[in-house]
Motif scaffolding. Structure first.
Motif, PDB file in Angstrom:
ATOM      1  N   ASP A 143       0.829  -1.210   0.000  1.00 23.29           N
ATOM      2  CA  ASP A 143       0.000   0.000   0.000  1.00 23.29           C
ATOM      3  C   ASP A 143       0.868   1.266   0.000  1.00 23.29           C
ATOM      4  OD1 ASP A 143      -2.390   1.524   0.216  1.00 23.29           O
ATOM      5  OD2 ASP A 143      -2.094   1.695   2.377  1.00 23.29           O
ATOM      6  N   ALA A 144       0.603   2.159  -0.925  1.00 21.05           N
ATOM      7  CA  ALA A 144       1.372   3.405  -1.049  1.00 21.05           C
ATOM      8  C   ALA A 144       1.083   4.309   0.138  1.00 21.05           C
ATOM      9  CB  ALA A 144       1.023   4.110  -2.359  1.00 21.05           C
ATOM     10  N   GLN A 145       2.077   4.504   0.991  1.00 17.91           N
ATOM     11  CA  GLN A 145       1.909   5.306   2.204  1.00 17.91           C
ATOM     12  C   GLN A 145       2.249   6.773   1.964  1.00 17.91           C
ATOM     13  OE1 GLN A 145       0.820   3.359   5.272  1.00 17.91           O
ATOM     14  NE2 GLN A 145       0.348   2.468   3.281  1.00 17.91           N
ATOM     15  N   THR A 146       1.645   7.617   2.750  1.00 21.26           N
ATOM     16  CA  THR A 146       2.023   9.019   2.807  1.00 21.26           C
ATOM     17  C   THR A 146       2.437   9.329   4.233  1.00 21.26           C
ATOM     18  OG1 THR A 146       0.517   9.672   1.027  1.00 21.26           O
ATOM     19  CG2 THR A 146       1.240  11.404   2.536  1.00 21.26           C
ATOM     20  N   SER A 147       3.629   9.907   4.400  1.00 22.26           N
ATOM     21  CA  SER A 147       4.154  10.236   5.720  1.00 22.26           C
ATOM     22  C   SER A 147       4.106   9.027   6.645  1.00 22.26           C
ATOM     23  CB  SER A 147       3.381  11.410   6.334  1.00 22.26           C
ATOM     24  OG  SER A 147       4.042  11.923   7.464  1.00 22.26           O
ATOM     25  N   GLY A 148       4.654   7.898   6.143  1.00 21.89           N
ATOM     26  CA  GLY A 148       4.708   6.686   6.944  1.00 21.89           C
ATOM     27  C   GLY A 148       5.824   6.742   7.976  1.00 21.89           C
ATOM     28  N   GLY A 149       5.964   5.658   8.705  1.00 20.41           N
ATOM     29  CA  GLY A 149       6.964   5.611   9.768  1.00 20.41           C
ATOM     30  C   GLY A 149       8.352   5.292   9.265  1.00 20.41           C
TER      31      GLY A 149
END
Length: 360
Positions: A296-302
């Motif tokens: 899944d394409a994350q935004t502002s992930g960890g």
């Protein structure tokens, strides 16, 4: 007015794929056109940011990030865009000091009052990070976009993504699922609780995550964004001779994301991530749905980082002291089967129990 209606994709799901970028970047070779600085991290070995030694033991790290609306609330979109742009600085081991705003805005369709709210959100996060906004650039565009070019200073170790060591444990500091929930938001299907939870996750800085990685003596660090956890993990492995075992039950996923995924919500960017990653992954057919969530394409992930096994005993103490969550999701071993092996830890425990019974 819903900002996400003006976006052809949700946040980092708009990102060009790794294969598409590779086609372009093969035409570029690193050049050093300055007599007063030295490139320490650049195009020869691309990472989350570029690093330049400008002398007097000063190392500058630079990065840039911007994207289309991922939330309908303009203030919150601004916050997430700022946190996302700062993340690469933290992933390299840096402290952000200054930033430039990047704005594309459809002047005839969206009011400047809305843009003002976006900028206020960005300012709030930059202030909390101790990073000064010192300028920027804006253009008229049919699709709104917002982000930052950020400069930081690295006073100690330059953390690179390609330094996984056999025997390391693999850690993640934010749950997955922001891409799925962002797609649900764009389709106007996300609940207020889901939006609130994912906004909190995405707008949280990775500053404390970097502190945790340092205390655990991290060997390799990256942040999880547009290529998904698996895409960024495969980048970390590169052409090294290691394999990463991922334990499914240990990987955190926002509950609302699981619900929306089971209802068929999954972005085209995430599908491209899965298609690009699956040839490097060993998994069972019945695990494919979860492997897709890992893409899944994350935004502002960890932050995704590896650290020596011997330091894993300190994880709970560090997590409690810093007030963040740290999940141990895998380990690094010598290469076997494929670059990434997806392991069902319940199945593994059952197997171990059977072996113990046979030996008893």
């Amino acid at each position: 007015m819903r900002l996400t209606e003006y976006s052809h994709g949700a946040g980092w799901a708009c990102k060009l794929s790794q294969k598409e970028l590779a086609q372009v970047l093969t035409h570029f070779k690193q050049q050093n056109n300055s007599d007063i600085s030295k490139i320490l991290v650049g195009l020869d070995s691309p990472d989350d940011g570029g690093v330049i030694d400008i002398g007097n033991r000063i190392k500058l790290v630079q990065t840039v990030d911007f994207f289309t609306p991922i939330l309908d609330n303009p203030f919150d979109w601004g916050k997430v865009a700022a946190a996302n742009a700062l993340s690469d600085i933290y992933a390299m081991g840096g402290t952000p000091i200054s930033s430039l705003q990047l704005v594309s805005w459809p002047r005839d369709e969206l009011s400047f009052e809305i843009l003002s709210e976006v900028l206020k959100g960005g300012l709030e996060i930059m202030q909390s990070a101790g990073c000064n906004i010192i300028g920027g650039h804006s253009i008229d565009d049919k699709e709104p976009k917002y982000g930052f070019a950020v400069t930081g200073i690295i006073n100690d170790i330059i953390y690179k993504k390609r330094n996984l060591q056999v025997g390391d444990k693999l850690y993640l500091t934010k749950p997955l699922g922001s891409g799925i929930i962002s797609s649900a938001i764009k389709k106007n299907l996300a609940s207020e609780k889901a939006i609130s939870e994912v906004t909190e996750v995405m707008s949280t800085l990775n500053k404390k995550a970097l502190e945790a990685a340092r205390e655990l003596n991290a060997n390799a660090i990256t942040d999880v964004t547009g290529f998904g956890l698996l895409g960024h993990l495969i980048e970390m492995i590169g052409e090294s001779s290691v394999t990463v075992n991922i334990y499914l039950e240990n990987v955190p996923v926002i509950e609302y994301a699981k619900e929306y995924f089971n209802n068929g919500i999954y972005s085209s960017g995430s599908k491209r991530n899965f298609d690009a990653a699956k040839e490097n992954i060993n998994y069972n057919v019945d695990q494919e749905h979860f492997v897709k969530i890992l893409s899944d394409a994350q935004t502002s992930g960890g932050l995704l980082f590896s650290a020596p096994h011997k330091d894993s005993i300190y994880v709970d103490d560090i997590s409690n002291r810093l007030g963040i969550k740290i999940w141990e999701i895998g380990d690094i071993v010598s290469r076997y089967k494929n670059k990434v092996n997806i392991i069902n830890s319940k199945w593994l425990k059952q197997l171990l129990n059977i072996l113990l019974l046979q030996l008893s």
